[in-house]
Design a protein around this motif. Structure first.
Motif, PDB file in Angstrom:
ATOM      1  N   VAL A  20     -57.766 -33.568   3.922  1.00  0.00           N
ATOM      2  CA  VAL A  20     -58.454 -33.877   5.182  1.00  0.00           C
ATOM      3  C   VAL A  20     -59.860 -33.287   5.165  1.00  0.00           C
ATOM      4  O   VAL A  20     -60.848 -33.964   5.504  1.00  0.00           O
ATOM      5  N   THR A  49     -62.216 -35.146   2.718  1.00  0.00           N
ATOM      6  CA  THR A  49     -62.603 -36.462   3.227  1.00  0.00           C
ATOM      7  C   THR A  49     -63.711 -36.332   4.266  1.00  0.00           C
ATOM      8  O   THR A  49     -64.712 -37.062   4.233  1.00  0.00           O
ATOM      9  N   CYS A  96     -58.280 -39.648   9.462  1.00  0.00           N
ATOM     10  CA  CYS A  96     -57.641 -38.939   8.350  1.00  0.00           C
ATOM     11  C   CYS A  96     -56.129 -39.047   8.528  1.00  0.00           C
ATOM     12  O   CYS A  96     -55.506 -38.233   9.223  1.00  0.00           O
TER      13      CYS A  96
END
Length: 215
Positions: A98, A101, A66
């Motif tokens: 973040v 994801t 990330c």
């Protein structure tokens, strides 16, 4: 071994993508622009974009990096700067992005043998490194550090290791030309850190060259 890197079109993300490609590893890069140069389109702040990207990732995902981030408040003045929208946009990318994801790619990570997540934070996340200024960036990176530490606790029983990393002061658009190291040097150090990450070290906060960083 498949690695996915967010924000892989420039700076540290691009250097990491090139490092992994040179090692012969399968690497998937993402960026906000329409898919090109072998990369997938991803706006980390948009759940629909996250879902579309995750649907295109085939098979197990061994390493998720990330990296996508923004530094919008550089040079802002305390008396008149740091508008609320800047706070919202920064946290949307650096923290919520973040989390989204990881959330969307968690099923792919769960398919791998020894999956890992690497979160690129910053020494500016540390409450022991507080020279002032850059309040939004510092706060968002501190939140990303806290997020990573707590994810490490929750994901360890699933066999997923999580590390948080300071990439160094790097000569990129974000770091500026006066920074201490180039992106290739930072990427080489980070690759070594990610290789060393394990369940025994999950939750670590380390520098690009392998030093433990104070929280």
């Amino acid at each position: 071994m498949t690695t996915l890197i967010t924000g892989a079109n420039r700076g540290i993300g691009k250097a990491l993508r090139e490092q992994y490609a040179s090692l012969g590893r399968t690497v998937i890069g993402t960026h906000r622009a329409p898919a090109a140069d072998g990369m997938l389109q991803l706006d980390v702040t948009e759940p629909a974009s996250q879902a579309s990207m995750a649907a295109l990732v085939q098979g197990p995902l061994d390493l998720l990096i990330c990296n996508a981030g923004v530094y919008l408040d550089k040079g802002q003045d305390l008396a008149s700067g740091y508008p609320p929208r800047m706070w919202a946009d920064s946290f949307a990318t650096n923290v919520t992005g973040v989390f989204l994801t990881i959330q969307h790619l968690l099923p792919k990570l769960q398919q791998a043998q020894s999956p890992k997540i690497a979160i690129i934070s910053s020494q500016m996340a540390s409450d022991t490194h507080a020279p002032g200024g850059s309040y939004i960036y510092r706060a968002s990176k501190a939140a990303a550090l806290n997020l990573g530490r707590n994810l490490a606790t929750d994901l360890k029983p699933q066999g997923i290791a999580v590390g948080i990393y300071h990439p160094g002061w790097v000569q990129t658009d974000m770091g500026g030309s006066a920074a201490a190291i180039d992106a290739q040097t930072a990427a080489a150090g980070l690759v070594a850190r990610f290789d060393a990450l394990s369940l025994a070290t999950t939750g670590c906060f380390e520098t690009w060259d392998g030093q433990p960083h104070p929280y």
